[in-house]
Scaffold this motif. Structure first.
Motif, short mmCIF file in Angstrom:
data_model
loop_
_atom_site.label_atom_id
_atom_site.label_comp_id
_atom_site.label_asym_id
_atom_site.label_seq_id
_atom_site.Cartn_x
_atom_site.Cartn_y
_atom_site.Cartn_z
N ILE A 179 0.84 -1.19 0.00
CA ILE A 179 0.00 0.00 0.00
C ILE A 179 0.88 1.24 0.00
O ILE A 179 0.65 2.20 -0.76
CB ILE A 179 -0.96 0.01 1.21
N ALA A 180 1.90 1.24 0.85
CA ALA A 180 2.80 2.40 0.92
C ALA A 180 3.51 2.62 -0.42
O ALA A 180 3.60 3.76 -0.91
CB ALA A 180 3.82 2.22 2.04
N ALA A 181 4.00 1.55 -1.02
CA ALA A 181 4.69 1.67 -2.31
C ALA A 181 3.74 2.20 -3.39
O ALA A 181 4.08 3.08 -4.17
CB ALA A 181 5.27 0.32 -2.72
N GLY A 182 2.52 1.64 -3.42
CA GLY A 182 1.56 2.02 -4.45
C GLY A 182 1.04 3.44 -4.28
O GLY A 182 0.95 4.20 -5.25
N THR A 194 2.50 5.87 -2.67
CA THR A 194 3.59 6.80 -2.93
C THR A 194 3.70 7.09 -4.43
O THR A 194 3.86 8.24 -4.86
CB THR A 194 4.92 6.24 -2.40
N SER A 195 3.59 6.04 -5.22
CA SER A 195 3.63 6.19 -6.68
C SER A 195 2.45 7.01 -7.18
O SER A 195 2.61 7.91 -8.02
CB SER A 195 3.63 4.80 -7.33
N LEU A 196 1.27 6.71 -6.65
CA LEU A 196 0.07 7.44 -7.07
C LEU A 196 0.17 8.92 -6.68
O LEU A 196 -0.13 9.81 -7.50
CB LEU A 196 -1.17 6.80 -6.44
N GLU A 197 0.58 9.18 -5.46
CA GLU A 197 0.72 10.57 -5.00
C GLU A 197 1.70 11.33 -5.89
O GLU A 197 1.43 12.47 -6.30
CB GLU A 197 1.20 10.58 -3.54
N SER A 198 2.81 10.70 -6.19
CA SER A 198 3.83 11.35 -7.02
C SER A 198 3.29 11.65 -8.41
O SER A 198 3.56 12.73 -8.98
CB SER A 198 5.07 10.46 -7.12
N TYR A 199 2.53 10.71 -8.97
CA TYR A 199 1.98 10.93 -10.31
C TYR A 199 0.95 12.06 -10.32
O TYR A 199 0.96 12.92 -11.22
CB TYR A 199 1.37 9.65 -10.87
N LEU A 200 0.08 12.08 -9.32
CA LEU A 200 -0.92 13.14 -9.26
C LEU A 200 -0.26 14.51 -9.15
O LEU A 200 -0.69 15.48 -9.79
CB LEU A 200 -1.85 12.92 -8.06
N ILE A 201 0.80 14.60 -8.35
CA ILE A 201 1.50 15.88 -8.21
C ILE A 201 2.19 16.26 -9.51
O ILE A 201 2.10 17.40 -9.98
CB ILE A 201 2.51 15.79 -7.05
N ALA A 202 2.91 15.30 -10.10
CA ALA A 202 3.65 15.59 -11.33
C ALA A 202 2.73 15.96 -12.48
O ALA A 202 3.04 16.88 -13.26
CB ALA A 202 4.50 14.37 -11.72
N ALA A 203 1.60 15.29 -12.59
CA ALA A 203 0.66 15.56 -13.69
C ALA A 203 -0.03 16.91 -13.50
O ALA A 203 -0.39 17.58 -14.48
CB ALA A 203 -0.37 14.45 -13.80
N GLY A 204 -0.23 17.31 -12.24
CA GLY A 204 -0.83 18.61 -11.96
C GLY A 204 -2.24 18.77 -12.47
O GLY A 204 -2.65 19.87 -12.86
N ARG A 205 -3.02 17.69 -12.44
CA ARG A 205 -4.35 17.75 -13.04
C ARG A 205 -5.48 17.55 -12.02
O ARG A 205 -6.64 17.50 -12.39
CB ARG A 205 -4.46 16.72 -14.16
N THR A 206 -5.13 17.44 -10.76
CA THR A 206 -6.17 17.28 -9.75
C THR A 206 -6.85 18.61 -9.47
O THR A 206 -6.26 19.69 -9.63
CB THR A 206 -5.60 16.72 -8.44
N GLY A 207 -8.10 18.50 -9.06
CA GLY A 207 -8.86 19.65 -8.60
C GLY A 207 -9.62 19.17 -7.38
O GLY A 207 -9.01 18.69 -6.42
N LEU A 208 -10.93 19.25 -7.42
CA LEU A 208 -11.70 18.60 -6.36
C LEU A 208 -11.49 17.09 -6.41
O LEU A 208 -11.46 16.42 -5.38
CB LEU A 208 -13.19 18.91 -6.52
N ALA A 256 -7.21 0.38 2.62
CA ALA A 256 -6.04 0.81 3.39
C ALA A 256 -6.42 1.19 4.81
O ALA A 256 -5.71 0.87 5.78
CB ALA A 256 -5.36 1.99 2.68
N LYS A 257 -7.55 1.84 4.96
CA LYS A 257 -8.03 2.20 6.30
C LYS A 257 -8.35 0.95 7.11
O LYS A 257 -8.09 0.89 8.32
CB LYS A 257 -9.27 3.09 6.19
N LEU A 271 -1.76 6.97 6.22
CA LEU A 271 -2.20 7.67 5.01
C LEU A 271 -1.80 9.14 4.98
O LEU A 271 -1.99 9.81 3.97
CB LEU A 271 -3.73 7.54 4.88
N ALA A 272 -1.21 9.63 6.06
CA ALA A 272 -0.80 11.03 6.11
C ALA A 272 0.21 11.41 5.03
O ALA A 272 0.21 12.56 4.56
CB ALA A 272 -0.22 11.36 7.50
N PRO A 273 1.09 10.50 4.58
CA PRO A 273 2.05 10.88 3.54
C PRO A 273 1.46 11.14 2.16
O PRO A 273 2.20 11.50 1.25
CB PRO A 273 3.01 9.67 3.49
N TYR A 274 0.14 10.98 2.02
CA TYR A 274 -0.47 11.09 0.69
C TYR A 274 -1.57 12.15 0.69
O TYR A 274 -2.76 11.84 0.47
CB TYR A 274 -1.02 9.73 0.25
N PRO A 275 -1.24 13.41 0.94
CA PRO A 275 -2.29 14.43 1.09
C PRO A 275 -3.09 14.67 -0.18
O PRO A 275 -4.29 14.97 -0.11
CB PRO A 275 -1.49 15.69 1.49
#
Length: 212
Positions: free
Chosen positions: A134-137, A139-153, A174-175, A181-185
């Motif tokens: 879960i942590a590995a996955g 982390t990858s998802l969080e990084s991609y969302l940040i890099a892509a810069g396409r999130t909003g709501l 995960a819960k 889950l704090a590392p994935y804001p």
């Protein structure tokens, strides 16, 4: 329309969300995974892969949650859960597949049962495996969302898409395993926004009739 589902199956939850977003009325058929009802001859006649979800529509049976959700968007286009532009669709698919293809297979019920038996793991060992991936996955998802810069709501701007249908069930799992889950804001912001919507809240595992 008939959905074969199990309340704790994150793949089933994805499709429940998609059906709710589109307001599609369906019958639910509950398939208990811990009791191995998915391995029965009766269910294999519906889905030879012996997994949930399966969706029956107009006499045709569809399998695999991502394929089912894209089918629903093409067959019942309003409201859409995939954006129209090819590059946008590719982004939504990438986010969805990080969850469905990279994170989920390492942590689903059959994988956990196998590693418990094959490697003689106790609950602590199984949970350590689960939390590692879960942590590995995430982390990858969080990084991609940040890099892509396409999130909003939501994962794709302010449009609810298949990507959100995939993220939310994975966070529920995960819960359940008390993952940090704090590392994935960015991921958690998407989750929290989605849970304000009835389509996500009403279809969550604890709200299902088979959640006993």
């Amino acid at each position: 329309m008939k959905l074969y589902t199990y309340f704790r199956s994150s793949a089933s939850y994805r499709v429940r969300i998609a059906l709710a977003l589109k307001g599609l009325v369906h019958e639910s058929v509950f398939v208990n995974l811990p009791k191995a009802e998915h391995q029965s001859g009766e269910y294999r006649a519906v889905n030879p892969q012996a997994l949930v979800p399966s969706l029956e529509d107009g006499g045709h049976v569809l399998i695999q949650s991502l394929a089912i959700m894209e089918y629903l968007d093409e067959a019942y286009p309003a409201p859409p859960i995939m954006p129209p532009a090819p590059l946008d669709r590719a982004y939504v698919r990438a986010v969805s597949q990080i969850v469905a293809c990279e994170i989920h297979p390492l942590n689903n019920l059959r994988t956990l049962k196998h590693i418990r038996a094959a490697y003689k793991l106790d609950d602590e060992g199984v949970n350590a495996w689960y939390r590692h991936w879960i942590a590995a996955g995430l982390t990858s998802l969080e990084s991609y969302l940040i890099a892509a810069g396409r999130t909003g709501l939501y994962a794709f701007g302010d449009m609810v898409t298949v990507a959100d249908c995939c993220i939310v069930p994975q966070i529920f799992n995960a819960k359940r395993f008390d993952c940090e889950l704090a590392p994935y804001p960015r991921v958690m912001r998407v989750f929290e926004q989605c849970m304000k919507l009835a389509a996500f809240e009403s279809t969550q595992p604890s709200r299902q009739p088979d959640a006993v």
